[in-house]
Scaffold this motif. Structure first.
Motif, PDB file in Angstrom:
ATOM      1  N   ASP A 186      47.743  47.127  35.524  1.00 29.95           N
ATOM      2  CA  ASP A 186      48.555  46.001  36.009  1.00 29.95           C
ATOM      3  C   ASP A 186      47.707  44.799  36.445  1.00 29.95           C
ATOM      4  O   ASP A 186      48.218  43.835  36.995  1.00 29.95           O
ATOM      5  CB  ASP A 186      49.457  46.452  37.158  1.00 29.95           C
ATOM      6  CG  ASP A 186      48.689  46.896  38.397  1.00 29.95           C
ATOM      7  OD1 ASP A 186      47.439  46.834  38.396  1.00 29.95           O
ATOM      8  OD2 ASP A 186      49.339  47.327  39.367  1.00 29.95           O
ATOM      9  N   GLY A 187      46.401  44.858  36.201  1.00 26.09           N
ATOM     10  CA  GLY A 187      45.529  43.744  36.533  1.00 26.09           C
ATOM     11  C   GLY A 187      44.902  43.834  37.915  1.00 26.09           C
ATOM     12  O   GLY A 187      44.063  43.007  38.266  1.00 26.09           O
ATOM     13  N   THR A 188      45.298  44.820  38.701  1.00 31.71           N
ATOM     14  CA  THR A 188      44.665  45.016  39.998  1.00 31.71           C
ATOM     15  C   THR A 188      43.428  45.890  39.820  1.00 31.71           C
ATOM     16  O   THR A 188      43.201  46.437  38.740  1.00 31.71           O
ATOM     17  CB  THR A 188      45.630  45.665  41.006  1.00 31.71           C
ATOM     18  OG1 THR A 188      46.006  46.953  40.525  1.00 31.71           O
ATOM     19  CG2 THR A 188      46.860  44.796  41.216  1.00 31.71           C
ATOM     20  N   TYR A 189      42.676  46.035  40.868  1.00 31.76           N
ATOM     21  CA  TYR A 189      41.469  46.834  40.786  1.00 31.76           C
ATOM     22  C   TYR A 189      41.181  47.463  42.145  1.00 31.76           C
ATOM     23  O   TYR A 189      41.670  47.019  43.177  1.00 31.76           O
ATOM     24  CB  TYR A 189      40.286  45.985  40.325  1.00 31.76           C
ATOM     25  CG  TYR A 189      40.020  44.808  41.221  1.00 31.76           C
ATOM     26  CD1 TYR A 189      39.160  44.914  42.311  1.00 31.76           C
ATOM     27  CD2 TYR A 189      40.660  43.587  41.012  1.00 31.76           C
ATOM     28  CE1 TYR A 189      38.936  43.852  43.150  1.00 31.76           C
ATOM     29  CE2 TYR A 189      40.435  42.520  41.865  1.00 31.76           C
ATOM     30  CZ  TYR A 189      39.578  42.654  42.924  1.00 31.76           C
ATOM     31  OH  TYR A 189      39.362  41.603  43.769  1.00 31.76           O
ATOM     32  N   GLY A 216      33.852  43.571  35.622  1.00 28.67           N
ATOM     33  CA  GLY A 216      33.538  44.429  36.763  1.00 28.67           C
ATOM     34  C   GLY A 216      32.365  43.903  37.562  1.00 28.67           C
ATOM     35  O   GLY A 216      32.382  43.919  38.804  1.00 28.67           O
ATOM     36  N   GLU A 217      31.349  43.416  36.877  1.00 30.37           N
ATOM     37  CA  GLU A 217      30.186  42.857  37.571  1.00 30.37           C
ATOM     38  C   GLU A 217      30.561  41.601  38.346  1.00 30.37           C
ATOM     39  O   GLU A 217      30.073  41.377  39.462  1.00 30.37           O
ATOM     40  CB  GLU A 217      29.051  42.581  36.592  1.00 30.37           C
ATOM     41  CG  GLU A 217      28.377  43.857  36.123  1.00 30.37           C
ATOM     42  CD  GLU A 217      27.267  43.618  35.122  1.00 30.37           C
ATOM     43  OE1 GLU A 217      26.879  42.454  34.906  1.00 30.37           O
ATOM     44  OE2 GLU A 217      26.776  44.612  34.556  1.00 30.37           O
ATOM     45  N   GLN A 218      31.437  40.785  37.783  1.00 32.35           N
ATOM     46  CA  GLN A 218      31.880  39.582  38.498  1.00 32.35           C
ATOM     47  C   GLN A 218      32.686  39.971  39.738  1.00 32.35           C
ATOM     48  O   GLN A 218      32.499  39.402  40.813  1.00 32.35           O
ATOM     49  CB  GLN A 218      32.723  38.681  37.581  1.00 32.35           C
ATOM     50  CG  GLN A 218      33.208  37.420  38.267  1.00 32.35           C
ATOM     51  CD  GLN A 218      32.063  36.572  38.805  1.00 32.35           C
ATOM     52  OE1 GLN A 218      31.114  36.255  38.101  1.00 32.35           O
ATOM     53  NE2 GLN A 218      32.141  36.195  40.086  1.00 32.35           N
ATOM     54  N   LEU A 219      33.586  40.945  39.590  1.00 31.03           N
ATOM     55  CA  LEU A 219      34.358  41.424  40.741  1.00 31.03           C
ATOM     56  C   LEU A 219      33.427  41.985  41.815  1.00 31.03           C
ATOM     57  O   LEU A 219      33.614  41.735  43.011  1.00 31.03           O
ATOM     58  CB  LEU A 219      35.357  42.501  40.310  1.00 31.03           C
ATOM     59  CG  LEU A 219      36.567  42.031  39.517  1.00 31.03           C
ATOM     60  CD1 LEU A 219      37.292  43.222  38.907  1.00 31.03           C
ATOM     61  CD2 LEU A 219      37.497  41.221  40.401  1.00 31.03           C
ATOM     62  N   ARG A 265      38.401  51.865  33.228  1.00 25.59           N
ATOM     63  CA  ARG A 265      39.840  51.581  33.162  1.00 25.59           C
ATOM     64  C   ARG A 265      40.671  52.770  33.598  1.00 25.59           C
ATOM     65  O   ARG A 265      41.774  52.603  34.084  1.00 25.59           O
ATOM     66  CB  ARG A 265      40.239  51.247  31.718  1.00 25.59           C
ATOM     67  CG  ARG A 265      39.871  49.891  31.246  1.00 25.59           C
ATOM     68  CD  ARG A 265      40.388  49.735  29.828  1.00 25.59           C
ATOM     69  NE  ARG A 265      39.285  49.721  28.905  1.00 25.59           N
ATOM     70  CZ  ARG A 265      38.945  48.682  28.168  1.00 25.59           C
ATOM     71  NH1 ARG A 265      39.659  47.591  28.222  1.00 25.59           N
ATOM     72  NH2 ARG A 265      37.921  48.735  27.376  1.00 25.59           N
ATOM     73  N   THR A 266      40.153  53.966  33.347  1.00 22.32           N
ATOM     74  CA  THR A 266      40.904  55.182  33.671  1.00 22.32           C
ATOM     75  C   THR A 266      39.966  56.186  34.325  1.00 22.32           C
ATOM     76  O   THR A 266      38.753  56.025  34.315  1.00 22.32           O
ATOM     77  CB  THR A 266      41.502  55.845  32.409  1.00 22.32           C
ATOM     78  OG1 THR A 266      40.435  56.415  31.643  1.00 22.32           O
ATOM     79  CG2 THR A 266      42.291  54.867  31.556  1.00 22.32           C
TER      80      THR A 266
END
Length: 117
Positions: free
Chosen positions: A105-108, A10-13, A56-57
């Motif tokens: 699904d790997g998206t964010y 998350g920090e990298q994103l 995640r949720t």
């Protein structure tokens, strides 16, 4: 993926997102005596301290809901410590929150809240 791995991802994103938005990321995971600042970045001439929350949720609520009034007080203290220790040459400062919701699904999804305190 463990909680720690999710947090790092998350920090990298968030850092990538901020750079795409024109921020210059100066430091990540700044360890101070009383805690850690996730990201320190420049947006123009504004020194910005960014708290990243990744989930995640939505079972426990949106990621940014984890930034409680207590957490905000702690962030202000950390920013004060950083400023005293580093003496950066910037007059404008701001605290932001970047909320990352990682889908199965790997998206964010990313939401950037500016000037939260």
């Amino acid at each position: 993926m463990s909680a720690a791995e999710l947090g790092r991802a998350g920090e990298q994103l968030a850092a990538t997102y901020l750079e795409r938005c024109g921020f210059m990321v100066l430091e990540r995971n700044v360890h101070l005596r009383t805690g850690e600042i996730d990201i320190v970045a420049l947006e123009g001439s504004t020194l910005t301290f960014i708290e990243v929350k990744t989930r995640r949720t939505l079972v426990t609520g949106v990621p940014q809901a984890a930034v409680t009034p207590t957490k905000l007080r702690r962030l202000r203290t950390l920013v004060g410590t950083y400023l005293m220790d580093s003496s950066p040459p910037h007059r404008d400062i701001r605290i932001d929150v970047v909320a990352v919701l990682a889908h199965a699904d790997g998206t964010y999804a990313i939401e950037h809240l500016r000037g939260v305190c």
